[in-house]
Design a protein around this motif. Structure first.
Motif, mmCIF file in Angstrom:
data_model
loop_
_atom_site.group_PDB
_atom_site.id
_atom_site.type_symbol
_atom_site.label_atom_id
_atom_site.label_comp_id
_atom_site.label_asym_id
_atom_site.label_seq_id
_atom_site.Cartn_x
_atom_site.Cartn_y
_atom_site.Cartn_z
ATOM 1 N N PRO A 32 101.992 -76.975 59.565
ATOM 2 C CA PRO A 32 102.945 -77.712 60.305
ATOM 3 C C PRO A 32 104.463 -77.320 59.856
ATOM 4 O O PRO A 32 105.247 -77.377 60.520
ATOM 5 C CB PRO A 32 102.813 -79.332 59.679
ATOM 6 N N ALA A 33 104.583 -76.718 58.673
ATOM 7 C CA ALA A 33 105.698 -76.154 58.304
ATOM 8 C C ALA A 33 106.064 -74.944 59.225
ATOM 9 O O ALA A 33 107.325 -74.277 59.062
ATOM 10 C CB ALA A 33 105.889 -76.085 57.104
ATOM 11 N N ARG A 34 105.349 -74.474 59.809
ATOM 12 C CA ARG A 34 105.447 -73.114 60.508
ATOM 13 C C ARG A 34 106.459 -72.986 61.470
ATOM 14 O O ARG A 34 107.196 -71.992 61.619
ATOM 15 C CB ARG A 34 104.184 -72.656 61.225
ATOM 16 N N PHE A 35 106.837 -73.877 61.968
ATOM 17 C CA PHE A 35 107.863 -74.285 63.089
ATOM 18 C C PHE A 35 108.963 -74.850 62.574
ATOM 19 O O PHE A 35 109.464 -75.862 63.152
ATOM 20 C CB PHE A 35 107.418 -74.565 64.446
ATOM 21 N N ARG A 36 109.396 -74.684 60.938
ATOM 22 C CA ARG A 36 110.484 -75.517 60.773
ATOM 23 C C ARG A 36 111.785 -74.535 60.073
ATOM 24 O O ARG A 36 111.086 -73.615 59.599
ATOM 25 C CB ARG A 36 110.016 -76.594 59.717
ATOM 26 N N PRO A 37 112.639 -74.847 60.461
ATOM 27 C CA PRO A 37 113.407 -75.823 61.328
ATOM 28 C C PRO A 37 112.911 -75.632 62.819
ATOM 29 O O PRO A 37 112.456 -74.612 63.107
ATOM 30 C CB PRO A 37 114.762 -75.738 61.362
ATOM 31 N N ALA A 38 112.742 -76.723 63.561
ATOM 32 C CA ALA A 38 112.077 -76.623 64.853
ATOM 33 C C ALA A 38 112.791 -75.611 65.753
ATOM 34 O O ALA A 38 113.961 -75.695 65.684
ATOM 35 C CB ALA A 38 112.124 -78.048 65.402
ATOM 36 N N PRO A 39 112.077 -74.786 66.357
ATOM 37 C CA PRO A 39 112.784 -73.909 67.409
ATOM 38 C C PRO A 39 113.625 -74.662 68.280
ATOM 39 O O PRO A 39 113.206 -75.820 68.830
ATOM 40 C CB PRO A 39 111.775 -73.234 68.050
ATOM 41 N N VAL A 40 114.618 -73.946 68.884
ATOM 42 C CA VAL A 40 115.607 -74.689 69.585
ATOM 43 C C VAL A 40 115.187 -74.366 71.129
ATOM 44 O O VAL A 40 114.844 -73.130 71.561
ATOM 45 C CB VAL A 40 116.977 -74.244 69.664
ATOM 46 N N ALA A 41 115.033 -75.558 71.907
ATOM 47 C CA ALA A 41 114.466 -75.000 73.340
ATOM 48 C C ALA A 41 115.803 -74.593 74.318
ATOM 49 O O ALA A 41 116.774 -74.948 74.140
ATOM 50 C CB ALA A 41 114.165 -76.431 74.184
ATOM 51 N N ASP A 42 115.397 -73.276 74.823
ATOM 52 C CA ASP A 42 116.429 -72.687 75.351
ATOM 53 C C ASP A 42 115.903 -72.361 76.524
ATOM 54 O O ASP A 42 115.786 -70.886 76.884
ATOM 55 C CB ASP A 42 116.791 -71.325 74.636
ATOM 56 N N PRO A 43 115.293 -73.111 77.579
ATOM 57 C CA PRO A 43 114.970 -72.462 78.969
ATOM 58 C C PRO A 43 115.742 -71.618 79.753
ATOM 59 O O PRO A 43 115.462 -70.550 80.396
ATOM 60 C CB PRO A 43 114.314 -73.855 79.600
ATOM 61 N N GLY A 44 117.175 -72.107 79.709
ATOM 62 C CA GLY A 44 117.967 -71.314 80.508
ATOM 63 C C GLY A 44 118.369 -70.056 80.180
ATOM 64 O O GLY A 44 118.374 -68.888 80.711
ATOM 65 N N GLY A 45 118.311 -69.852 78.712
ATOM 66 C CA GLY A 45 118.756 -68.498 78.043
ATOM 67 C C GLY A 45 117.357 -67.695 78.341
ATOM 68 O O GLY A 45 117.532 -66.540 78.501
ATOM 69 N N LEU A 46 116.214 -68.193 78.212
ATOM 70 C CA LEU A 46 114.874 -67.348 78.253
ATOM 71 C C LEU A 46 114.818 -66.867 79.790
ATOM 72 O O LEU A 46 114.557 -65.721 80.115
ATOM 73 C CB LEU A 46 113.734 -68.282 77.983
ATOM 74 N N LEU A 47 114.957 -67.849 80.834
ATOM 75 C CA LEU A 47 115.126 -67.595 81.975
ATOM 76 C C LEU A 47 116.013 -66.323 82.535
ATOM 77 O O LEU A 47 115.702 -65.406 83.210
ATOM 78 C CB LEU A 47 114.989 -68.518 83.200
ATOM 79 N N ARG A 48 117.197 -66.314 82.090
ATOM 80 C CA ARG A 48 118.191 -65.509 82.108
ATOM 81 C C ARG A 48 117.710 -64.076 81.540
ATOM 82 O O ARG A 48 118.251 -63.063 82.152
ATOM 83 C CB ARG A 48 119.562 -66.008 81.205
ATOM 84 N N ASP A 49 117.301 -64.196 80.158
ATOM 85 C CA ASP A 49 116.868 -62.740 79.746
ATOM 86 C C ASP A 49 115.748 -62.178 80.595
ATOM 87 O O ASP A 49 115.740 -60.922 80.539
ATOM 88 C CB ASP A 49 116.330 -63.150 78.167
ATOM 89 N N LEU A 50 115.232 -63.016 81.357
ATOM 90 C CA LEU A 50 113.998 -62.296 82.005
ATOM 91 C C LEU A 50 114.367 -62.203 83.386
ATOM 92 O O LEU A 50 113.359 -61.854 84.163
ATOM 93 C CB LEU A 50 112.684 -63.157 82.069
ATOM 94 N N GLY A 51 115.543 -62.317 83.899
ATOM 95 C CA GLY A 51 116.151 -62.024 85.256
ATOM 96 C C GLY A 51 115.754 -63.123 86.151
ATOM 97 O O GLY A 51 115.176 -62.814 87.388
ATOM 98 N N LEU A 52 115.304 -64.247 85.863
ATOM 99 C CA LEU A 52 114.718 -65.227 86.680
ATOM 100 C C LEU A 52 115.865 -66.342 86.725
ATOM 101 O O LEU A 52 116.644 -66.510 86.071
ATOM 102 C CB LEU A 52 113.504 -65.879 85.961
ATOM 103 N N PRO A 53 115.682 -66.933 88.131
ATOM 104 C CA PRO A 53 117.009 -68.110 88.127
ATOM 105 C C PRO A 53 116.798 -69.310 87.032
ATOM 106 O O PRO A 53 115.669 -69.402 86.673
ATOM 107 C CB PRO A 53 116.358 -68.643 89.708
#
Length: 222
Positions: free
Chosen positions: A37-58
């Protein structure tokens, strides 16, 4: 099998397969794969906008994510085949992280189906936490699966899940309680389940919450 005192299976499905293949049942024990359970601590930050931008998606697209080796038994081709039906109702991004021998085939299928503008193959990624945190749904369309640790990771991060009713997966997910199970190799069922998650976000969040609880209770490394 001679000289082996104990066989460890990661699920009841694997244990049953061993017994059918001739391993004495009394030599088989089940120890399910567990995640820390500690694998994702601190909890990863959700960044859908950044991910989409990095992938060239709207920006603003819901993200449909799958993670796994690009091999036939992982069933990614059925997710690709399901995408047009989803896109006919809801604009979305389909993202698969992982490397393997079926990369070219998946790209070819995406072009043939006309979904390449909304489809991305990322290859191997070390930022799995960021990908999962940013996803709106995690899809696990395997044709064979002993248990599925990436599925457990997704539930740990409280993501709504669609997965195949195959192998050890139903030992992790009770249908409509912790996620949605579909028959393997069925693009129409996959598309319907993905749309259900996108169109019923409240119910999807509740399934994801219960899925995380189940992982912490039964699938932790402890």
């Amino acid at each position: 099998r001679h000289g082996v005192d104990r066989f460890i299976a990661v699920s009841r499905a694997v244990a049953d397969l061993l017994v059918r293949d001739g391993v004495p049942a009394e030599k088989v024990s089940i120890v399910r794969s567990g995640v820390d359970p500690a694998r994702f601590r601190p909890a990863p930050v959700a960044d859908p906008g950044g991910l989409l931008r990095d992938l060239g998606l709207p920006g603003g697209l819901p993200i449909i994510l799958s993670i796994g080796a690009l091999a036939d038994h992982k069933g990614h081709r059925f997710l690709v085949a399901a995408a047009p039906s989803v896109l006919a109702r809801r604009d979305a991004a389909f993202i698969i992280a992982g490397s393997g021998p079926r990369r070219r085939r998946l790209l070819r299928d995406a072009r043939r189906l006309g979904i390449e503008a909304r489809f991305r193959l990322l290859g191997f990624r070390s930022d799995v936490g960021r990908l999962l945190a940013s996803a709106d749904a995690f899809v696990f369309p395997s044709l064979e699966e002993g248990l599925g640790t990436s599925l457990i990771d997704a539930l740990l991060l409280e993501k709504p899940v669609v997965a195949s009713r195959i192998g050890g997966i139903p030992e992790v997910i009770e249908h409509a309680r912790h996620g949605i199970l579909v028959e393997p190799g069925d693009p129409a069922a996959l598309a319907g389940a993905i749309l259900e998650i996108l169109e019923r976000p409240g119910a999807a969040r509740e399934m994801a919450r219960r899925g995380r609880e189940r992982v912490l209770e039964e699938f932790s490394s402890d």
